[in-house]
Design an enzyme around this catalytic site. Structure first.
Site, PDB file in Angstrom:
ATOM      1  N   GLY A 146       0.592  -4.815   0.845  1.00  0.00           N
ATOM      2  CA  GLY A 146      -0.622  -4.811   0.021  1.00  0.00           C
ATOM      3  C   GLY A 146      -0.403  -5.458  -1.351  1.00  0.00           C
ATOM      4  O   GLY A 146      -1.349  -5.973  -1.946  1.00  0.00           O
TER       5      GLY A 146
ATOM      6  N   ALA B  30       0.871  -1.175   0.000  1.00  0.00           N
ATOM      7  CA  ALA B  30       0.000   0.000   0.000  1.00  0.00           C
ATOM      8  C   ALA B  30       0.909   1.227   0.000  1.00  0.00           C
ATOM      9  O   ALA B  30       2.085   1.136   0.398  1.00  0.00           O
ATOM     10  CB  ALA B  30      -0.874  -0.019   1.236  1.00  0.00           C
TER      11      ALA B  30
ATOM     12  N   GLU C 217       4.686  -5.220   7.124  1.00  0.00           N
ATOM     13  CA  GLU C 217       3.985  -4.115   7.810  1.00  0.00           C
ATOM     14  C   GLU C 217       4.511  -3.890   9.223  1.00  0.00           C
ATOM     15  O   GLU C 217       4.542  -2.773   9.726  1.00  0.00           O
ATOM     16  CB  GLU C 217       2.473  -4.385   7.858  1.00  0.00           C
ATOM     17  CG  GLU C 217       1.746  -4.175   6.535  1.00  0.00           C
ATOM     18  CD  GLU C 217       1.766  -5.378   5.613  1.00  0.00           C
ATOM     19  OE1 GLU C 217       2.548  -6.325   5.865  1.00  0.00           O
ATOM     20  OE2 GLU C 217       1.003  -5.375   4.624  1.00  0.00           O
TER      21      GLU C 217
ATOM     22  N   GLU D 263      -0.802  -9.026  -0.725  1.00  0.00           N
ATOM     23  CA  GLU D 263      -2.227  -9.247  -0.431  1.00  0.00           C
ATOM     24  C   GLU D 263      -3.071  -9.189  -1.706  1.00  0.00           C
ATOM     25  O   GLU D 263      -4.032  -9.943  -1.857  1.00  0.00           O
ATOM     26  CB  GLU D 263      -2.699  -8.209   0.597  1.00  0.00           C
ATOM     27  CG  GLU D 263      -2.037  -8.436   1.950  1.00  0.00           C
ATOM     28  CD  GLU D 263      -2.287  -7.302   2.927  1.00  0.00           C
ATOM     29  OE1 GLU D 263      -1.862  -6.165   2.645  1.00  0.00           O
ATOM     30  OE2 GLU D 263      -2.925  -7.545   3.960  1.00  0.00           O
TER      31      GLU D 263
HETATM   32  N1  CAA Z   1       4.655   3.187  -0.699  1.00  0.00           N
HETATM   33  C1  CAA Z   1       5.056   4.370  -1.244  1.00  0.00           C
HETATM   34  N2  CAA Z   1       6.185   4.499  -1.978  1.00  0.00           N
HETATM   35  C2  CAA Z   1       6.937   3.400  -2.150  1.00  0.00           C
HETATM   36  C3  CAA Z   1       6.577   2.146  -1.605  1.00  0.00           C
HETATM   37  C4  CAA Z   1       5.366   2.076  -0.865  1.00  0.00           C
HETATM   38  N3  CAA Z   1       4.911   0.924  -0.355  1.00  0.00           N
HETATM   39  N4  CAA Z   1       7.531   1.241  -1.942  1.00  0.00           N
HETATM   40  C5  CAA Z   1       8.448   1.906  -2.662  1.00  0.00           C
HETATM   41  N5  CAA Z   1       8.084   3.200  -2.792  1.00  0.00           N
HETATM   42  C6  CAA Z   1       8.798   4.278  -3.497  1.00  0.00           C
HETATM   43  C7  CAA Z   1      10.039   4.708  -2.743  1.00  0.00           C
HETATM   44  O1  CAA Z   1       9.714   5.602  -1.723  1.00  0.00           O
HETATM   45  C8  CAA Z   1      10.873   5.309  -3.859  1.00  0.00           C
HETATM   46  O2  CAA Z   1      10.365   6.593  -4.143  1.00  0.00           O
HETATM   47  P1  CAA Z   1      11.389   7.868  -4.251  1.00  0.00           P
HETATM   48  O3  CAA Z   1      12.210   7.544  -5.455  1.00  0.00           O
HETATM   49  O4  CAA Z   1      10.465   9.030  -4.434  1.00  0.00           O
HETATM   50  O5  CAA Z   1      12.192   7.868  -3.007  1.00  0.00           O
HETATM   51  C9  CAA Z   1      10.542   4.432  -5.065  1.00  0.00           C
HETATM   52  O6  CAA Z   1       9.314   3.785  -4.745  1.00  0.00           O
HETATM   53  C10 CAA Z   1      11.583   3.359  -5.314  1.00  0.00           C
HETATM   54  O7  CAA Z   1      11.768   2.620  -4.119  1.00  0.00           O
HETATM   55  P2  CAA Z   1      13.195   2.378  -3.436  1.00  0.00           P
HETATM   56  O8  CAA Z   1      14.144   3.477  -3.771  1.00  0.00           O
HETATM   57  O9  CAA Z   1      12.962   2.101  -1.986  1.00  0.00           O
HETATM   58  O10 CAA Z   1      13.655   1.041  -4.204  1.00  0.00           O
HETATM   59  P3  CAA Z   1      14.658  -0.067  -3.689  1.00  0.00           P
HETATM   60  O11 CAA Z   1      14.937  -0.948  -4.852  1.00  0.00           O
HETATM   61  O12 CAA Z   1      15.804   0.527  -2.984  1.00  0.00           O
HETATM   62  O13 CAA Z   1      13.819  -0.902  -2.564  1.00  0.00           O
HETATM   63  C11 CAA Z   1      11.883  -2.032  -1.691  1.00  0.00           C
HETATM   64  C12 CAA Z   1      12.697  -1.649  -2.944  1.00  0.00           C
HETATM   65  C13 CAA Z   1      12.677  -3.008  -0.829  1.00  0.00           C
HETATM   66  C14 CAA Z   1      10.602  -2.713  -2.191  1.00  0.00           C
HETATM   67  C15 CAA Z   1      11.537  -0.751  -0.875  1.00  0.00           C
HETATM   68  O14 CAA Z   1      10.997   0.207  -1.762  1.00  0.00           O
HETATM   69  C16 CAA Z   1      10.550  -0.968   0.224  1.00  0.00           C
HETATM   70  O15 CAA Z   1      10.919  -1.501   1.265  1.00  0.00           O
HETATM   71  N6  CAA Z   1       9.279  -0.531   0.049  1.00  0.00           N
HETATM   72  C17 CAA Z   1       8.249  -0.608   1.070  1.00  0.00           C
HETATM   73  C18 CAA Z   1       7.757  -2.037   1.277  1.00  0.00           C
HETATM   74  C19 CAA Z   1       6.696  -2.084   2.381  1.00  0.00           C
HETATM   75  O16 CAA Z   1       6.968  -1.787   3.525  1.00  0.00           O
HETATM   76  N7  CAA Z   1       5.468  -2.447   2.005  1.00  0.00           N
HETATM   77  C20 CAA Z   1       4.347  -2.514   2.938  1.00  0.00           C
HETATM   78  C21 CAA Z   1       3.549  -1.235   2.855  1.00  0.00           C
HETATM   79  S1  CAA Z   1       2.304  -1.104   4.119  1.00  0.00           S
HETATM   80  C22 CAA Z   1       1.025  -2.027   3.555  1.00  0.00           C
HETATM   81  O17 CAA Z   1       1.043  -2.593   2.482  1.00  0.00           O
HETATM   82  C23 CAA Z   1      -0.162  -2.072   4.502  1.00  0.00           C
HETATM   83  C24 CAA Z   1      -1.225  -3.055   4.139  1.00  0.00           C
HETATM   84  O18 CAA Z   1      -1.223  -4.199   4.510  1.00  0.00           O
HETATM   85  C25 CAA Z   1      -2.341  -2.658   3.361  1.00  0.00           C
END
Ligand code: CAA
Length: 257
Positions: free
Chosen positions: A108, A65, A131, A111
């Site tokens: 998400g 998400a 999460e 999911e």
């Molecule tokens: N939400 C918003 N933006 C996101 C995102 C997310 N879930 N995942 C990645 N992005 C964005 C980053 O912020 C980045 O944007 P900027 O260039 O503006 O900084 C861009 O996408 C590229 O991401 P990274 O630079 O982080 O890429 P990476 O290759 O270094 O890492 C990754 C990849 C390991 C997937 C890392 O992006 C990451 O850890 N993302 C978050 C994963 C996460 O925690 N997901 C769970 C979200 S909460 C949820 O989903 C709740 C639910 O159950 C409904």
């Protein structure tokens, strides 16, 4: 139809939805969830479509998400809006829906894949529910559907430690149906989807509904539902055509009637 966050194509009875927010690794923001539902509504209604596929990019199916959209939300906002209730609609589609996962399917994103009827993944796929590292819990069905898919031990471990699961383990655990080289994922998925779309939609929808019953009711109730559904399909022309085609040693020509 034109969308801001997804691409939609229709070919050979298959509707292919490609998540298209590369700048955010296809993070599910509210526009994307809305676009996805509109596209699925259209495909579910379109009588030329027999199967639907959701895919992302090679690097990310979806990285969760949208954290930036959620960060400032308060409990009253999120509770009163029943945040994510629109996401639940994705799982309520009637036609078969396949997830083709390459790269990250986190939070998400994982999911969303779990809401599909089955998952094919690429050899670079990474599934996870991280999460807990954000101080929250999965909110679009992850604790339930991941547990049903792979059992309590691995689901607990993944949700509590945020460990990511690779493609080989995902196949061994029953999370995905098959793993393909990443270059072949979409092509192989579309081939399977086309095979499904060639069948009678009445039969494929009844199969989907019957299998999903296994997660909702007791075995006796599920068996009764399946038997009555089986009986009712003998009211269709497609049953006559399918069985007659076998007897006459030819391909069946289903008309979904
Ligand atoms: N939400 C918003 N933006 C996101 C995102 C997310 N879930 N995942 C990645 N992005 C964005 C980053 O912020 C980045 O944007 P900027 O260039 O503006 O900084 C861009 O996408 C590229 O991401 P990274 O630079 O982080 O890429 P990476 O290759 O270094 O890492 C990754 C990849 C390991 C997937 C890392 O992006 C990451 O850890 N993302 C978050 C994963 C996460 O925690 N997901 C769970 C979200 S909460 C949820 O989903 C709740 C639910 O159950 C409904």
């Amino acid at each position: 139809m034109q969308f801001e966050t997804i691409l939609l194509e229709k070919n050979n009875g298959v509707g292919l939805i490609t998540l298209n927010r590369p700048q955010a690794l296809n993070a599910l923001n509210s526009t994307l969830i809305q676009d996805l539902n509109l596209a699925l509504d259209d495909l579910d209604r379109d009588s030329s479509i027999g199967c639907m596929v959701i895919t992302g990019s090679e690097k990310a199916f979806a990285a969760g998400a949208d954290i930036k959209e959620m960060a400032e939300l308060s409990f009253p906002n999120i509770y009163l809006d029943d945040f994510f209730h629109l996401a639940d609609r994705i799982a309520q589609r009637r036609k078969p829906l396949i997830a083709a996962v390459s790269g990250y399917a986190l939070g998400g994103g994982c999911e969303l894949a779990l809401m599909c009827d089955f998952i094919y993944c690429a050899d670079n796929a990474k599934f996870g529910l991280p999460e807990v590292t954000l101080g929250v819990i999965p909110g679009i069905g992850g604790t339930q559907r991941l547990t049903l898919a792979i059992g309590k031990a691995k689901a607990m471990e993944m949700c509590l430690t945020a460990r990511q699961m690779g493609a080989v383990e995902a196949e061994q655990s029953g999370l995905v149906a098959q793993v393909f080289p990443k270059e072949e994922l979409v092509e192989k998925t579309l081939k399977a989807a086309e095979k499904i779309a060639e069948k009678s939609v009445v039969a494929t929808m009844m199969i989907k509904e019957s299998i999903n019953r296994a997660f909702e009711v007791s075995l006796q109730e599920g068996l009764r539902f399946e038997r009555r559904t089986f009986h009712s399909i003998f009211a269709t022309q497609d049953q006559k055509e399918g069985m007659q085609a076998f007897v006459e040693k030819r391909q069946a020509n289903f008309k979904n009637n």
